[in-house]
Design a protein around this motif. Structure first.
Motif, PDB file in Angstrom:
ATOM      1  N   ILE A 167       0.838  -1.208   0.000  1.00 53.78           N
ATOM      2  CA  ILE A 167       0.000   0.000   0.000  1.00 53.78           C
ATOM      3  C   ILE A 167       0.875   1.261   0.000  1.00 53.78           C
ATOM      4  CG2 ILE A 167      -1.678   1.325   1.346  1.00 53.78           C
ATOM      5  CD1 ILE A 167      -2.901  -1.102   0.038  1.00 53.78           C
ATOM      6  N   LEU A 168       1.971   1.218   0.749  1.00 53.06           N
ATOM      7  CA  LEU A 168       2.822   2.400   0.914  1.00 53.06           C
ATOM      8  C   LEU A 168       3.838   2.581  -0.218  1.00 53.06           C
ATOM      9  CD1 LEU A 168       3.675   2.266   4.729  1.00 53.06           C
ATOM     10  CD2 LEU A 168       2.077   3.804   3.592  1.00 53.06           C
ATOM     11  N   ALA A 169       3.874   1.644  -1.155  1.00 53.95           N
ATOM     12  CA  ALA A 169       4.935   1.665  -2.171  1.00 53.95           C
ATOM     13  C   ALA A 169       5.093   3.027  -2.851  1.00 53.95           C
ATOM     14  CB  ALA A 169       4.685   0.566  -3.199  1.00 53.95           C
ATOM     15  N   PRO A 170       4.016   3.689  -3.303  1.00 56.76           N
ATOM     16  CA  PRO A 170       4.207   4.996  -3.953  1.00 56.76           C
ATOM     17  C   PRO A 170       4.849   6.026  -3.020  1.00 56.76           C
ATOM     18  CG  PRO A 170       2.023   4.117  -4.433  1.00 56.76           C
ATOM     19  CD  PRO A 170       2.606   3.247  -3.369  1.00 56.76           C
ATOM     20  N   ALA A 171       4.426   6.045  -1.767  1.00 58.30           N
ATOM     21  CA  ALA A 171       5.001   6.996  -0.819  1.00 58.30           C
ATOM     22  C   ALA A 171       6.461   6.680  -0.548  1.00 58.30           C
ATOM     23  CB  ALA A 171       4.204   6.992   0.484  1.00 58.30           C
ATOM     24  N   LEU A 172       6.777   5.380  -0.434  1.00 58.11           N
ATOM     25  CA  LEU A 172       8.167   4.996  -0.189  1.00 58.11           C
ATOM     26  C   LEU A 172       9.029   5.345  -1.390  1.00 58.11           C
ATOM     27  CD1 LEU A 172       7.642   1.500   1.520  1.00 58.11           C
ATOM     28  CD2 LEU A 172       8.041   3.713   2.618  1.00 58.11           C
TER      29      LEU A 172
END
Length: 993
Positions: A822-827
């Protein structure tokens, strides 16, 4: 239970403890030796002690006395009855300030005596580094010394008299001039007169020669001092029930001069000069110790106050005023510099800075058990001593001997008295390594004797050095030692194997062969079976096949030969992936038994039970790994019981000198203990709280219905019974509107402009999302006022905390993998992830990389996660907050204290005009699921009553601060006060602007 145990329990109920959990906890001390006792006795009176001796005689069992269990020589363990005086016999009976004496029971902790004596400007001179937990009985037993003994003398110099119990219902009042028994005096006089020459020529040659019995104190010129002769007897001659000790005046002010030298040898050469110049301490250490310390998490800057050098001396000076002490410290530094040009120095008189510097030296015995490369180092050649003038030469030769044997170690110690501490990387887990250990010890004994020294300079001889007395002393003197013991203990039942008839120095080694036998027996279920167990499915219907891909790194894999080795779920990166190496971090120094300060260990601070200390739990785990006394492996109920009252506060991960992480070990154990088995109901209710919270708040109005139902006592009681929740606990409430629901409604669904300060992702932890969304709303308001664009992850995310703390590690890993997706884009964008709940922040920063070491996204997540305080403290833009000018009581979350820092919070609070009184007692006692589980109520409340509750109750109109949801819940349920998160404090200041 053995026949011995049954009879002991029946004869003296409430005194003997014979269950395997307790016996395993007492199987070792701070040495490398282990013996599992038949029973542990906790006497409450002298009558109990007498009865214990009587019963031991009737059962034919040996007796070993134990105080704080910090013996490095192995003199407080035994195979019979171990008597622990520290729990009940701990009164300072009286202090006579005119005579400068104190009368103490044997279980009195040294710091407690010093605190009471300080009321009269006095102290007890000897002060070993274990002063916060060692007992006077133990100090008398092994003739303890410490950093100030260079000025104030060792324990034998500070004991006036003692009362002892002997086998056969005899009691003595030993003092100068008499044992208190005329017949014994006559025997001792004949013994002395028959051995005058060796008593005068072989004993008492320098202050730190404490090996063997102190028979030179019986000489006429020494006043036939039987009390002093019995100091250092290590419990082999009698049971001390009371002692009168001398006290010394405390300087009104102190300053610490730390002197730096090119290497440790120069420091050793200068040490006798510094002692003669009047220093109250002359403690030495080498750069190796500092290097080892700086390898520990969060300690990269340790020792920043030290002057440049490769070796140091800690020299404390006293004076009538602070200026006098400072002047004396500077004067010492100057005269040393005249003697050794180029000497560097730092003079410190601020108490906090002095404590920080002293901590490095006092934690040495723990720090140096892990070498800078992570290798294990063990005591064995500890406490050797030479006349101070010969220390430098001895140290050089000792390093040479280490090189010949291919050993590494870190020296430090009481250089002003010629006493050296050293832990070495002996390979004790195989027979060849044990043979190498014996070879080195024998060579080292010959070396120290060639320098006119002693195999023991403090801590007694014990199992580590008693065998070496035959190298050090003449046969005539050894005969005198045997005759001396026979006077008091003719049947040799008191601490056998020590001093007289010594046990082999390489027998009964705790880290010796077979220490990890359990890990090589192939008795573990496969990891995918664990993950498919009833307690580790993420959602109903998810079975083993669906989770088989999780089996990866901790499935059983072939080990050496035909053995099978188990790989932990956690990477245990600092222990090279070895659960055994992690458990064996504990060397037993007992810092977890400090009752008065520090956060470790909260359960021990409440119960005073060794089993509930970090050390006690580590010993029980070690016995499980050995598989001799505890034979059920991961199914062991004894281990489960020992770990039950561990709050998983993680204080030991930082406060322990060797960073034992019992919370992680507990999670690993529970994971395997319940593999394929039904778990306690609390693991399903509290462990699965994220799921239940999501269900209770998913449909508008549902949470109100749940809260209304739970407000009715009959329904709440029934739910708590079904859920396995402590009946005295109030159930937590569910939010009428979650943080996400509010955020979507208030911020809309369209694209939002980039904030002038940047974009951050607010972590919607379970507690903030479903139970305290007001904290999240406050954080959004604060962050936007600072110019940040705030995002909330688009899907369901969770750190897995509640599954982790209940040992449901398969689910925790799966939840984290889902979250990383879920966090991949933010990471990928490198956006900061702002955590509000400290325990969840620690999960993201510390546990995620350990649980998913092969997923680089976990490391990225750890790197970009920040706390709200960290983000606000480093913000250099507009400051939209007004001062609050308020006092506050601040409870720091235990995970933040252990794995993070409260410094950014303090910086923000200072800017807001908030003056916090920070609770120093550590964990609030609720600790997530811990305080909600049955059987934990008393410890949970006891933790809070140590400091938190009294200070909150006494707060007069000020703020109460607590970022942890557990902490706020504990405060509310225990005091009725409403504690605020830092986000809410900032919101208050914002709304005042």
């Amino acid at each position: 239970m053995s026949d011995h145990a049954r009879r002991l329990d029946a004869a003296l109920p409430g005194v003997f403890r014979t269950d395997l959990t307790v016996r395993a906890a007492y199987s070792s001390d701070a040495s490398i030796y282990r013996r599992v006792p038949v029973a542990v006795a906790e006497p409450r009176s002298t009558d109990d002690l007498a009865r214990i001796l009587e019963l031991a005689g009737a059962e034919g069992l040996p007796v070993t006395m134990r105080g704080g269990g910090t013996s490095i020589a192995g003199n407080s363990i035994g195979a019979g009855i171990v008597i622990d005086t520290s729990r009940h016999l701990r009164r300072v009976r009286c202090i006579d300030p005119e005579a400068r004496t104190a009368v103490v029971e044997p279980g009195v902790v040294l710091d407690d005596l010093r605190a009471e004596a300080a009321l009269y400007g006095l102290t007890f001179g000897p002060d070993p580094s274990s002063h916060s937990r060692c007992t006077l009985g133990g100090m008398i037993g092994n003739n303890a010394c410490g950093s100030h003994s260079v000025a104030w003398g060792i324990t034998s110099a500070n004991v006036e008299s003692m009362r002892l119990l002997l086998p056969g219902d005899r009691e003595l009042d030993a003092a100068k001039g008499s044992s208190g028994d005329a017949a014994i005096d006559a025997v001792l006089t004949r013994l002395r007169d028959a051995h005058l020459a060796p008593l005068r020529t072989e004993l008492g040659r320098f202050s730190r020669q404490v090996s063997g019995y102190g028979l030179h104190h019986l000489l006429p010129e020494n006043g036939f001092d039987v009390a002093k002769a019995l100091v250092g007897a290590e419990g082999t001659c009698g049971l001390v029930t009371e002692a009168t000790v001398s006290l010394v005046p405390v300087p009104k002010a102190r300053a610490l001069a730390v002197l730096g030298f090119p290497d440790v040898y120069v420091a050793a050469e200068v040490a006798p000069f510094a002692a003669q110049a009047g220093a109250l301490t002359v403690e030495g250490m080498a750069a190796d110790l500092l290097t080892a310390l700086r390898q520990q998490p969060g300690r990269a800057d340790a020792g920043a106050d030290l002057p440049p050098g490769g070796g140091w001396l800690y020299c404390e000076l006293g004076g009538d005023t602070a200026a006098d002490a400072r002047d004396a410290a500077h004067a010492l530094a100057e005269i040393v510099r005249e003697r050794v040009p180029g000497t560097t120095s730092v003079v410190v008189d601020d108490p906090a800075r002095m404590r920080a510097l002293w901590w490095i030296r006092e934690a040495g015995s723990g720090i140096v058990t892990r070498l800078p490369d992570g290798g294990e180092a063990w005591p064995g050649w500890e406490d050797s001593a030479v006349p101070p003038a010969r220390l430098a030469g001895y140290l050089r030769d000792l390093y040479g001997l280490m090189g010949e044997h291919g050993l590494r170690g870190v020296p430090y110690g009481h250089f002003g008295e010629g006493c050296l501490h050293l832990r070495l990387d002996f390979g004790l887990d195989d027979p060849l390594g044990v043979a190498g250990y014996r070879s080195f010890i024998e060579d080292a004994a010959r070396l120290v004797l060639s320098h006119g020294g002693s195999v023991s300079g403090e801590h007694g001889d014990g199992r580590a050095r008693s065998e070496l007395l035959a190298e050090m002393y003449s046969p005539e003197l050894l005969d005198a030692f045997a005759a001396f013991k026979a006077v008091f203990d003719p049947e040799r039942r008191l601490n056998p194997g020590v001093i007289v008839d010594p046990a082999p120095l390489d027998a009964d080694l705790r880290p010796g062969p077979g220490r990890d036998a359990l890990l090589h027996r192939g008795v573990f279920p496969q990891r995918d079976a664990h993950l498919g167990s009833r307690g580790d499915a993420l959602r109903p219907g998810t079975g083993r096949d669906a989770l088989r891909s999780e089996a990866g790194r901790d499935a059983l894999r072939p080990g050496a030969g035909d053995a099978l080795a188990v790989t932990p779920v956690h990477a245990l990166s600092r222990d090279n992936g070895s659960f055994a190496a992690a458990v064996h971090r504990c060397v037993g120094v007992g810092a977890c038994r400090n009752l008065e300060s520090g956060a470790m260990c909260p359960s021990f601070k409440v119960t005073r039970d060794e089993v509930h200390s970090t050390r006690g739990r580590a010993r029980v785990l070690a016995e499980m790994l050995r598989g001799e006394s505890l034979t059920d492996g991961w199914r062991s109920r004894e281990v489960r019981d020992a770990l039950d009252l561990c709050l998983s506060c993680k204080a030991c991960a930082s406060d322990c000198p060797v960073n034992v992480d019992m919370a992680t070990y507990k999670a690993e154990f529970l994971y395997r203990h319940y593999a394929g088995r039904r778990r306690p109901m609390a693991h399903y209710s509290m462990g699965w709280l994220p799921l239940w919270s999501r269900l209770a708040t998913a449909v508008p109005g549902t949470s109100r219905m749940v809260n209304a139902a739970m407000s009715r006592e009959p329904i709440a009681a029934a739910v708590k019974r079904a859920a396995g929740v402590e009946p005295r606990r109030e159930m937590i409430r569910f939010a009428a509107r979650t943080l996400r629901q509010w955020f979507r409604a208030s911020h809309g669904g369209g694209p939002r402009p980039v904030g002038r300060a940047g974009t951050v992702v607010l972590w919607p932890d379970t507690f903030t999302e479903h139970h305290a969304p007001e904290v999240g709303r406050a954080a959004v308001e604060v962050l936007e006022a600072l110019g940040y664009r705030v995002l909330i992850p688009p899907g369901r995310v969770c750190c897995g905390l509640t599954w982790h703390s209940t040992g449901q590690l398969g689910v925790a890993r799966r939840v984290l993998r889902h979250t990383l997706g879920i966090l991949a884009p933010a990471l990928d964008a490198g956006l900061p992830i702002v955590g509000l709940e400290p325990s969840c922040t620690v999960m993201l920063r510390d546990e995620a990389p350990e649980l998913l070491p092969d997923d680089p996204r976990a490391r990225t997540l750890a790197d970009v996660t920040v706390t709200l305080a960290e983000l606000v403290a480093r913000h250099d833009g507009d400051w939209p907050f007004r001062r609050l000018d308020s006092a506050a009581i601040a409870q720091v979350h235990c995970h933040q204290e252990a794995k993070g820092s409260y410094a950014p919070d303090l910086a923000v609070l200072e800017r807001l005009g908030v003056e916090p009184d920070v609770i120093g007692a550590g964990c609030c006692g609720l600790a997530g699921n811990f305080g909600f589980e049955p059987g934990h109520w008393d410890v949970s409340q006891g933790c809070a009553e140590r400091e938190l509750y009294p200070k909150v109750r006494g707060a007069d109109g000020g703020l109460v601060l607590a970022d942890g949801f557990s902490c706020r819940t504990q405060v509310a349920q225990g005091t009725g006060r409403h504690a605020l998160h830092l986000a809410q404090v900032l919101q208050l200041a914002l709304r005042r602007s």
